[in-house]
Design a protein around this motif. Structure first.
Motif, PDB file in Angstrom:
ATOM      1  N   ALA A 298      46.747  41.437  42.319  1.00  0.00           N
ATOM      2  CA  ALA A 298      47.370  41.950  41.091  1.00  0.00           C
ATOM      3  C   ALA A 298      47.834  40.809  40.192  1.00  0.00           C
ATOM      4  O   ALA A 298      47.636  40.845  38.966  1.00  0.00           O
ATOM      5  N   LEU A 299      48.433  39.782  40.777  1.00  0.00           N
ATOM      6  CA  LEU A 299      48.893  38.635  39.988  1.00  0.00           C
ATOM      7  C   LEU A 299      47.722  37.862  39.390  1.00  0.00           C
ATOM      8  O   LEU A 299      47.750  37.464  38.212  1.00  0.00           O
ATOM      9  N   GLN A 303      46.783  37.554  35.380  1.00  0.00           N
ATOM     10  CA  GLN A 303      46.734  36.247  34.719  1.00  0.00           C
ATOM     11  C   GLN A 303      45.370  35.921  34.115  1.00  0.00           C
ATOM     12  O   GLN A 303      45.289  35.312  33.048  1.00  0.00           O
ATOM     13  N   TYR A 304      44.297  36.360  34.786  1.00  0.00           N
ATOM     14  CA  TYR A 304      42.973  35.853  34.413  1.00  0.00           C
ATOM     15  C   TYR A 304      41.978  36.903  33.908  1.00  0.00           C
ATOM     16  O   TYR A 304      40.819  36.572  33.665  1.00  0.00           O
ATOM     17  N   THR A 306      41.425  38.324  31.092  1.00  0.00           N
ATOM     18  CA  THR A 306      40.756  38.012  29.821  1.00  0.00           C
ATOM     19  C   THR A 306      39.775  36.846  29.987  1.00  0.00           C
ATOM     20  O   THR A 306      38.774  36.769  29.277  1.00  0.00           O
ATOM     21  N   HIS A 307      40.038  35.955  30.934  1.00  0.00           N
ATOM     22  CA  HIS A 307      39.040  34.931  31.276  1.00  0.00           C
ATOM     23  C   HIS A 307      37.754  35.607  31.755  1.00  0.00           C
ATOM     24  O   HIS A 307      36.657  35.162  31.429  1.00  0.00           O
ATOM     25  N   GLY A 308      37.937  36.651  32.564  1.00  0.00           N
ATOM     26  CA  GLY A 308      36.766  37.376  33.048  1.00  0.00           C
ATOM     27  C   GLY A 308      35.945  37.950  31.910  1.00  0.00           C
ATOM     28  O   GLY A 308      34.719  37.836  31.887  1.00  0.00           O
ATOM     29  N   HIS A 309      36.632  38.555  30.945  1.00  0.00           N
ATOM     30  CA  HIS A 309      35.920  39.160  29.813  1.00  0.00           C
ATOM     31  C   HIS A 309      35.233  38.097  28.957  1.00  0.00           C
ATOM     32  O   HIS A 309      34.183  38.353  28.357  1.00  0.00           O
ATOM     33  N   LEU A 322      39.039  28.376  36.963  1.00  0.00           N
ATOM     34  CA  LEU A 322      39.140  29.783  37.346  1.00  0.00           C
ATOM     35  C   LEU A 322      38.692  29.981  38.797  1.00  0.00           C
ATOM     36  O   LEU A 322      39.388  30.630  39.594  1.00  0.00           O
ATOM     37  N   LEU A 323      37.563  29.406  39.137  1.00  0.00           N
ATOM     38  CA  LEU A 323      37.039  29.546  40.495  1.00  0.00           C
ATOM     39  C   LEU A 323      37.990  28.929  41.519  1.00  0.00           C
ATOM     40  O   LEU A 323      38.215  29.499  42.591  1.00  0.00           O
TER      41      LEU A 323
END
Length: 409
Positions: A298-299, A303-304, A306-309, A322-323
């Motif tokens: 969940a955390l 946090q990330y 929008t990085h995924g998108h 990220l990785l």
């Protein structure tokens, strides 16, 4: 001594659903008689026994009386004089207050079969309002049977509202709450669970961070549904449609909590909501003592996501960070669940439920590329200690740059 099958086993048989757990009630018996027949006693609060062969639970018929706050604030009375009807009336819903004997003769003093046919979740008696856990249970049943058209009876919803306003919900332990929440999230329509909690005022008591999302707008260009709360429900719905595990569903519920902190003057934009939401996600995690894997995902999703998108636009260095944040080398499954949560987030938008999500394959490819960088050649070149770490990072960056250039999107 008379033995009856009760509760969910009777309800689900009448609904034509698979019966998994069977509960039995024994009328007219004493503890001594049960022990003499080989039953093994369990439970400190009231007489419950395990069948000597099947291991199923058999409980002596009992009555209960409110004696304190919360789920555990009850005094139980079990004796041979307690009737089946007296035992059934202490149950939560009429559809759970039916019994049948070994010939499948139905005992239904509170019209549960009628409510099954009319698709109504209705409380058995005013004593319903004495147990705050029932607010969560009814919302969970609403999620389970939503596909069959079940609705909470208005008078039951009103009792749930009274319970929510009474302060009794705060007396629930984290363990009991989490048990109901986690089961509800794994139902076919978990968004109904959250909606029912909101309808009766329980959501703002149990999860004010989620409740605060309703009425908060988002940019219509990216979110045709506009409302952040509606979006959260849609993301949760998608997670169930795609059979996601509990970790992903929990992350989907909490991923946008930071939007509830955005000042109205900044609406509908939510700058840095990912970072702002982490404190709220942590608070909800701790309030319900969620399992560690649920808390961590969940955390990370908060946090990330929008990085995924924006994965296709990320620089190789940002992608590597990220990785690394997900420890993809030792915990590959966690990154896979992150990708799933991001995809559910993208699909949880009005009219965009079927849109493809190329970011998923791109991120999986990036993780595989980073993992495939071998350490041995660097060791053979003499790298060690911090220098080895830097050399490994350079090689992974080089591989990710190649991955980015070769991606055909």
């Amino acid at each position: 001594m008379q033995i009856y099958k009760v509760g969910g086993a009777v309800r689900d048989r009448l609904l034509g659903k698979p019966v998994t757990d069977i509960d039995w009630v024994v009328v007219g018996a004493t503890t001594e008689e049960m022990l003499a027949k080989g039953f093994r006693p369990v439970g400190a609060d009231f007489p419950v026994f395990l069948h000597p062969k099947s291991g199923e639970e058999y409980a002596l018929a009992r009555t209960e009386r409110k004696s304190g706050r919360g789920y555990g604030g009850f005094t139980f009375h079990a004796s041979p004089e307690v009737t089946l009807e007296e035992d059934l009336i202490r149950r939560d819903l009429t559809i759970n207050a039916m019994a049948e004997d070994d010939q499948q003769n139905l005992t239904d003093p509170y019209h549960g079969q009628r409510d099954l046919e009319e698709r109504i979740l209705r409380h058995v008696s005013p004593a319903f309002a004495e147990d705050p856990l029932r607010v969560l249970r009814v919302a969970r049943f609403a999620a389970r049977y939503a596909e069959l058209g079940f609705k909470v009876a208005p008078e039951t919803l009103e009792l749930m509202r009274q319970l929510s306003e009474s302060g009794e919900l705060e007396a629930l332990t984290a363990e009991r709450s989490w048990k109901e929440i986690s089961r509800a999230l794994m139902e076919d329509q978990p968004q109904v669970f959250i909606q029912v909690l909101r309808d009766c005022g329980a959501l703002k008591v149990l999860m004010p961070e989620v409740d605060a999302l309703f009425g908060v707008p988002q940019p219509e260009a990216h979110h045709p549904e506009i409302d952040s709360g509606i979006h959260t429900l849609s993301v949760l719905e998608q997670s169930a449609l795609h059979k996601q595990p509990l970790t992903v569903r929990w992350a989907c519920l909490l991923h946008d909590l930071g939007k509830g902190l955005t000042p109205e003057a900044e609406w509908p934009r939510h700058i840095a909501h990912e970072h702002k939401g982490l404190t709220l996600i942590k608070a909800v995690n701790e309030r319900f003592k969620a399992p560690k894997d649920c808390q961590e995902l969940a955390l990370l999703v908060g946090q990330y996501h929008t990085h995924g998108h924006r994965a296709l636009e990320l620089k190789a260095s940002t992608l590597l960070e990220l990785l690394q944040s997900f420890d993809i080398y030792r915990r590959p499954q966690r990154f896979e669940e992150f990708i799933a949560a991001c995809e559910m987030d993208a699909r949880g938008r009005k009219g965009l439920e079927q849109r493809s999500y190329p970011q998923a394959d791109y991120l999986r490819g990036a993780a595989n590329v980073a993992r495939s960088v071998a350490v041995q050649p660097l060791l053979e070149k003499g790298f060690k200690g911090p220098e080895l770490g830097e050399a490994l990072k350079r090689e992974r960056l080089k591989a990710l740059k190649a991955h980015k250039e070769s991606a055909a999107f």
